[in-house]
Design an enzyme around this catalytic site. Structure first.
Site, PDB file in Angstrom:
ATOM      1  N   ASP A  91       0.886  -1.176   0.000  1.00 39.88           N
ATOM      2  CA  ASP A  91       0.000   0.000   0.000  1.00 39.88           C
ATOM      3  C   ASP A  91       0.918   1.219   0.000  1.00 39.88           C
ATOM      4  OD1 ASP A  91      -2.415   1.571   0.279  1.00 39.88           O
ATOM      5  OD2 ASP A  91      -1.875   1.900   2.371  1.00 39.88           O
ATOM      6  N   SER A  92       0.326   2.402  -0.231  1.00 44.65           N
ATOM      7  CA  SER A  92       1.116   3.630  -0.153  1.00 44.65           C
ATOM      8  C   SER A  92       1.565   3.897   1.288  1.00 44.65           C
ATOM      9  CB  SER A  92       0.277   4.806  -0.650  1.00 44.65           C
ATOM     10  OG  SER A  92      -0.910   4.895   0.112  1.00 44.65           O
ATOM     11  N   CYS A 134      -4.158  -1.532  -2.060  1.00 44.23           N
ATOM     12  CA  CYS A 134      -4.324  -0.089  -2.264  1.00 44.23           C
ATOM     13  C   CYS A 134      -5.230   0.076  -3.474  1.00 44.23           C
ATOM     14  CB  CYS A 134      -2.958   0.532  -2.525  1.00 44.23           C
ATOM     15  SG  CYS A 134      -3.007   2.269  -2.974  1.00 44.23           S
ATOM     16  N   GLU A 167      -2.993   8.921   7.988  1.00 46.27           N
ATOM     17  CA  GLU A 167      -1.527   8.765   8.052  1.00 46.27           C
ATOM     18  C   GLU A 167      -0.929   9.589   9.195  1.00 46.27           C
ATOM     19  OE1 GLU A 167       0.890   6.921   6.458  1.00 46.27           O
ATOM     20  OE2 GLU A 167      -0.654   5.791   5.386  1.00 46.27           O
ATOM     21  N   CYS A 186     -10.988   2.915  -0.445  1.00 51.41           N
ATOM     22  CA  CYS A 186      -9.590   3.229  -0.155  1.00 51.41           C
ATOM     23  C   CYS A 186      -9.290   2.456   1.122  1.00 51.41           C
ATOM     24  CB  CYS A 186      -9.406   4.728   0.064  1.00 51.41           C
ATOM     25  SG  CYS A 186      -7.770   5.163   0.725  1.00 51.41           S
ATOM     26  N   HIS A 199      -7.403   2.967   3.465  1.00 46.98           N
ATOM     27  CA  HIS A 199      -7.259   3.779   4.679  1.00 46.98           C
ATOM     28  C   HIS A 199      -8.614   4.048   5.344  1.00 46.98           C
ATOM     29  CE1 HIS A 199      -3.242   4.759   3.102  1.00 46.98           C
ATOM     30  NE2 HIS A 199      -2.956   5.351   4.244  1.00 46.98           N
TER      31      HIS A 199
END
Ligand code: DGL
Length: 271
Positions: A14-15, A77, A156, A188, A190
């Protein structure tokens, strides 16, 4: 299949920390599978970048994981999956699983009124990937797609409990009020971390779905079909690599998992 191959790890990237929400489901579904996770924390967020850049990052991340000798690659992701899954399937010689198709499957199985909202990064929403996959499975469905560019930084930065987090969620979801959707796709990885804020904003009667469980089921099915499952007595090892500060990642990961983790390493993709 040779025994050594079956005990190789599942690779996921993932990012940043979002893919951990998928990893958590894979760990629950496949407790004896080793996993190596890569979080591209030096380059997060991906969501506002061009698809060429996202494809390049995705290839670099995948090569890093392939060098760890993985048996299957999970693109944990949505932004990377929507931009790069076709490319990654073409160039790599192992099974590749994304999160968009499993997510779309889940959303269409949950909706009762065929009015589904998709929340995602700008790049995921502009790709139209969810809309396509949902419409393919449920003709006549009405899809409302909303880009939520501030959600990933909130997560994040570990700021989801700040008072402004609620205001940001409210602002992003405003266009969805009064559209009559009964299902919201958290498009997403996240976003499951913001689930309670989103639920409070939209109301308890709205179903929030994510790709984690269906993605884990897909991984399990591929491993079974290709005789790649680890033996039942295999003791799983979970390793984490990040392109920026391992300590910050570890702290966030422990918050998400609700327990301590070890084996968090700094990775260098480009030398
Ligand atoms: N977790 C990524 C996704 O699912 C976040 C993208 C980003 O870095 O902006 O899309």
């Amino acid at each position: 299949m040779a025994a050594e191959k079956s005990v190789q790890s599942i690779g996921m990237f993932d990012s940043g920390i979002g893919g951990l929400t998928v990893m958590q489901k894979v760990m629950q579904a496949l407790p004896n599978e080793s996993i190596v996770y890569f979080g591209d924390t030096a380059r997060v967020p991906y969501g506002g970048k061009s698809s060429e850049t996202i494809v390049r990052y995705s290839i670099e991340n995948s090569i890093f994981l392939l060098e760890k000798n993985i048996k299957i690659l999970v693109i944990a992701c949505n932004t990377a999956a929507s931009a790069a899954i076709v490319k990654l399937c073409t160039i790599f010689n192992i099974p590749v699983v994304g999160v968009i198709e499993p997510g779309a499957e889940k959303a269409v199985s949950v909706t009762r009124n065929a009015r589904i909202a998709v929340l995602g990064t700008r790049s995921t929403i502009h790709s139209g990937a969810y809309q396509r996959e949902i419409e393919k499975r449920l003709p006549g469905v009405k899809v409302f797609s909303i880009a939520c560019p501030l959600f990933v930084p909130l997560v994040e930065e570990g700021m989801i409990h700040q008072p402004f987090a609620r205001a940001i969620v409210k602002e992003h979801l405003a266009p969805l009020k009064h559209q009559g959707v009964d299902t919201i796709m958290l498009g997403c990885t996240h976003y499951p971390i913001l689930k309670s804020l989103i639920q409070e904003e939209m109301g308890p009667e709205i179903a929030l779905v994510d790709s984690g469980t269906t993605c884990a089921e897909k991984v399990a099915a591929i491993l079974r079909d290709q005789a790649l499952e680890s033996p039942k007595d295999h003791v799983a090892e979970h390793r984490y690599f990040v392109s920026d500060d391992p300590a910050k990642f570890r702290e966030s990961a422990e918050r998400i998992f609700g327990q301590p983790i070890s084996h968090v390493h700094a990775a260098t993709l480009w030398t």
